[in-house]
Design a protein around this motif. Structure first.
Motif, PDB file in Angstrom:
ATOM      1  N   ASP A 144       7.903  10.617   4.389  1.00 57.10           N
ATOM      2  CA  ASP A 144       6.558  11.079   4.720  1.00 57.10           C
ATOM      3  C   ASP A 144       5.678  11.229   3.491  1.00 57.10           C
ATOM      4  OD1 ASP A 144       7.081  11.260   7.460  1.00 57.10           O
ATOM      5  OD2 ASP A 144       7.980  13.251   7.219  1.00 57.10           O
ATOM      6  N   SER A 145       6.265  11.401   2.317  1.00 55.44           N
ATOM      7  CA  SER A 145       5.475  11.579   1.099  1.00 55.44           C
ATOM      8  C   SER A 145       5.635  10.377   0.178  1.00 55.44           C
ATOM      9  CB  SER A 145       5.889  12.853   0.349  1.00 55.44           C
ATOM     10  OG  SER A 145       7.066  12.647  -0.405  1.00 55.44           O
ATOM     11  N   PHE A 146       4.562  10.069  -0.558  1.00 56.36           N
ATOM     12  CA  PHE A 146       4.624   8.935  -1.464  1.00 56.36           C
ATOM     13  C   PHE A 146       5.554   9.224  -2.637  1.00 56.36           C
ATOM     14  CE2 PHE A 146       2.845   6.393  -5.042  1.00 56.36           C
ATOM     15  CZ  PHE A 146       3.262   5.159  -4.567  1.00 56.36           C
ATOM     16  N   GLU A 147       5.624  10.476  -3.056  1.00 57.06           N
ATOM     17  CA  GLU A 147       6.537  10.831  -4.146  1.00 57.06           C
ATOM     18  C   GLU A 147       7.976  10.532  -3.754  1.00 57.06           C
ATOM     19  OE1 GLU A 147       8.106  14.940  -6.088  1.00 57.06           O
ATOM     20  OE2 GLU A 147       5.946  14.569  -6.281  1.00 57.06           O
ATOM     21  N   ASP A 148       8.355  10.901  -2.537  1.00 59.93           N
ATOM     22  CA  ASP A 148       9.711  10.626  -2.077  1.00 59.93           C
ATOM     23  C   ASP A 148       9.954   9.120  -1.970  1.00 59.93           C
ATOM     24  OD1 ASP A 148      10.322  13.308  -1.917  1.00 59.93           O
ATOM     25  OD2 ASP A 148       9.865  13.470   0.222  1.00 59.93           O
ATOM     26  N   ALA A 149       8.936   8.400  -1.520  1.00 65.53           N
ATOM     27  CA  ALA A 149       9.072   6.946  -1.406  1.00 65.53           C
ATOM     28  C   ALA A 149       9.262   6.313  -2.780  1.00 65.53           C
ATOM     29  CB  ALA A 149       7.837   6.361  -0.730  1.00 65.53           C
ATOM     30  N   PHE A 150       8.483   6.771  -3.751  1.00 61.53           N
ATOM     31  CA  PHE A 150       8.600   6.240  -5.109  1.00 61.53           C
ATOM     32  C   PHE A 150      10.002   6.481  -5.668  1.00 61.53           C
ATOM     33  CE2 PHE A 150       8.533   7.298  -9.652  1.00 61.53           C
ATOM     34  CZ  PHE A 150       8.183   6.059 -10.179  1.00 61.53           C
ATOM     35  N   LEU A 151      10.507   7.690  -5.530  1.00 60.31           N
ATOM     36  CA  LEU A 151      11.823   8.013  -6.053  1.00 60.31           C
ATOM     37  C   LEU A 151      12.919   7.193  -5.360  1.00 60.31           C
ATOM     38  CD1 LEU A 151      11.520  11.896  -6.381  1.00 60.31           C
ATOM     39  CD2 LEU A 151      11.605  10.230  -8.247  1.00 60.31           C
ATOM     40  N   LYS A 152      12.794   7.027  -4.055  1.00 58.28           N
ATOM     41  CA  LYS A 152      13.807   6.284  -3.318  1.00 58.28           C
ATOM     42  C   LYS A 152      13.781   4.795  -3.687  1.00 58.28           C
ATOM     43  CE  LYS A 152      15.634   5.578   1.348  1.00 58.28           C
ATOM     44  NZ  LYS A 152      15.512   5.971   2.777  1.00 58.28           N
ATOM     45  N   LEU A 153      12.593   4.206  -3.715  1.00 63.61           N
ATOM     46  CA  LEU A 153      12.473   2.779  -3.981  1.00 63.61           C
ATOM     47  C   LEU A 153      12.817   2.425  -5.432  1.00 63.61           C
ATOM     48  CD1 LEU A 153       9.254   2.040  -1.935  1.00 63.61           C
ATOM     49  CD2 LEU A 153      11.582   1.333  -1.353  1.00 63.61           C
TER      50      LEU A 153
ATOM     51  N   SER B 190       0.853  -1.189   0.000  1.00 65.34           N
ATOM     52  CA  SER B 190       0.000   0.000   0.000  1.00 65.34           C
ATOM     53  C   SER B 190       0.889   1.238   0.000  1.00 65.34           C
ATOM     54  CB  SER B 190      -0.904   0.004   1.231  1.00 65.34           C
ATOM     55  OG  SER B 190      -0.125   0.186   2.408  1.00 65.34           O
ATOM     56  N   ALA B 191       0.299   2.388  -0.292  1.00 68.20           N
ATOM     57  CA  ALA B 191       1.079   3.620  -0.280  1.00 68.20           C
ATOM     58  C   ALA B 191       1.717   3.843   1.084  1.00 68.20           C
ATOM     59  CB  ALA B 191       0.188   4.810  -0.658  1.00 68.20           C
ATOM     60  N   ASP B 192       0.969   3.577   2.157  1.00 70.59           N
ATOM     61  CA  ASP B 192       1.513   3.762   3.507  1.00 70.59           C
ATOM     62  C   ASP B 192       2.649   2.777   3.781  1.00 70.59           C
ATOM     63  OD1 ASP B 192      -0.149   5.869   4.089  1.00 70.59           O
ATOM     64  OD2 ASP B 192      -1.658   4.642   5.123  1.00 70.59           O
ATOM     65  N   GLU B 193       2.477   1.545   3.324  1.00 70.98           N
ATOM     66  CA  GLU B 193       3.536   0.547   3.536  1.00 70.98           C
ATOM     67  C   GLU B 193       4.802   0.920   2.770  1.00 70.98           C
ATOM     68  OE1 GLU B 193       0.731  -3.410   4.231  1.00 70.98           O
ATOM     69  OE2 GLU B 193       1.430  -2.887   2.210  1.00 70.98           O
ATOM     70  N   LEU B 194       4.648   1.448   1.570  1.00 71.85           N
ATOM     71  CA  LEU B 194       5.812   1.841   0.783  1.00 71.85           C
ATOM     72  C   LEU B 194       6.510   3.049   1.403  1.00 71.85           C
ATOM     73  CD1 LEU B 194       4.353   1.318  -2.799  1.00 71.85           C
ATOM     74  CD2 LEU B 194       5.983  -0.147  -1.594  1.00 71.85           C
ATOM     75  N   LYS B 195       5.723   3.984   1.938  1.00 65.58           N
ATOM     76  CA  LYS B 195       6.331   5.132   2.624  1.00 65.58           C
ATOM     77  C   LYS B 195       7.102   4.676   3.862  1.00 65.58           C
ATOM     78  CE  LYS B 195       2.449   7.573   2.684  1.00 65.58           C
ATOM     79  NZ  LYS B 195       1.490   8.688   2.959  1.00 65.58           N
TER      80      LYS B 195
END
Length: 246
Positions: free
Chosen positions: A231-240, A220-225
């Motif tokens: 704290d942001s999904f955009e940052d999580a996406f870029l990092k992952l 989920s978005a929260d799990e990926l964050k």
């Protein structure tokens, strides 16, 4: 039973020194009734993965099943259960809204009377009744995308792929399509690709992130964050996805 199961998918193009692996050991499952996001930068392998999942492209390795039907060995049965709304709308501009919908219904086996009934019901569902006799080429971008989704849904698929469904739309049109996508998931499993990360976060129960032909994270978005420690999904996406420095 899961709507879609992809196991260790592999696809390469070219030969010798020019051989390029586009999809490298991709595995994931889409549950019946969920909106599943497939995200990645351009060139990550999303389009090739979708083509294999819909039976348009045979994998070099691995397998895909749609409600238990293999897309290679039982292709006709698998394809009868799914449909696609492509990024480039497959709407016939010379036909009216009604004619586009009736055409797809008839291609999938409906008789003339049944196709007309299905088209009327779909136009009512997507609020296109007042545009029934308008030429499709005259529609705005938002209405064109709405019609394209209607053409994918008129066959009552149990699994539908929506490839960049809100690309280029204004905020109002995008939010309207979000509502249709949520309604669609009440009857079908949905695989959604999008470059709008807030869209994926708002609509998808689970999201798979692809990078360099592989799935690098699912949740989920929260799990990926939480996994990325952001704290942001955009940052999580870029990092992952390995694009954090961008």
């Amino acid at each position: 039973m899961d709507a879609l199961v992809a196991e260790n998918l592999v696809k390469a193009f070219g030969r010798g020194d020019k051989r390029k692996v586009a999809v490298d050991g991709v595995s994931f499952a889409v549950h019946d009734g969920e909106v599943f996001g497939l995200l990645g930068m351009n060139g990550a392998g999303k389009s090739t993965t979708i083509k294999m999942c819909t039976g348009l492209l045979s994998p070099d390795g691995g397998s895909v099943s749609v409600f238990g039907h293999d897309t290679v060995n039982d292709c006709a049965a698998a394809k009868s259960l799914l449909n696609v709304s492509p990024q480039e709308t497959a709407v016939a501009g010379a036909l009216t809204v009604r004619e586009n919908l009736e055409l797809i219904a008839e291609v999938y086996g409906a008789g003339r009377s049944e196709a007309r009934e299905k088209a009327s019901a779909m136009m009512n569902r997507l609020k296109l009744e007042d545009r029934a006799n308008d030429g499709a080429k005259k529609l705005s971008g938002g209405l064109m995308r709405r019609l394209s989704i209607g053409m994918a849904l008129i066959t009552s698929p149990r699994l539908v792929f929506l490839d960049e469904p809100t690309l280029g739309l204004d905020v109002v049109a995008r939010r309207e399509l979000w509502r249709y996508i949520r309604e669609t998931s009440e009857h079908s499993a949905v695989v959604l690709t999008t470059h709008y990360l807030e869209e994926a976060e708002a609509l998808c129960g689970r999201i798979a992130i692809m990078a360099h032909g592989k799935i690098v994270a699912v949740g989920s978005a929260d799990e990926l964050k939480a996994r990325a420690g952001t704290d942001s999904f955009e940052d999580a996406f870029l990092k992952l996805s390995g694009e954090e420095t961008a």
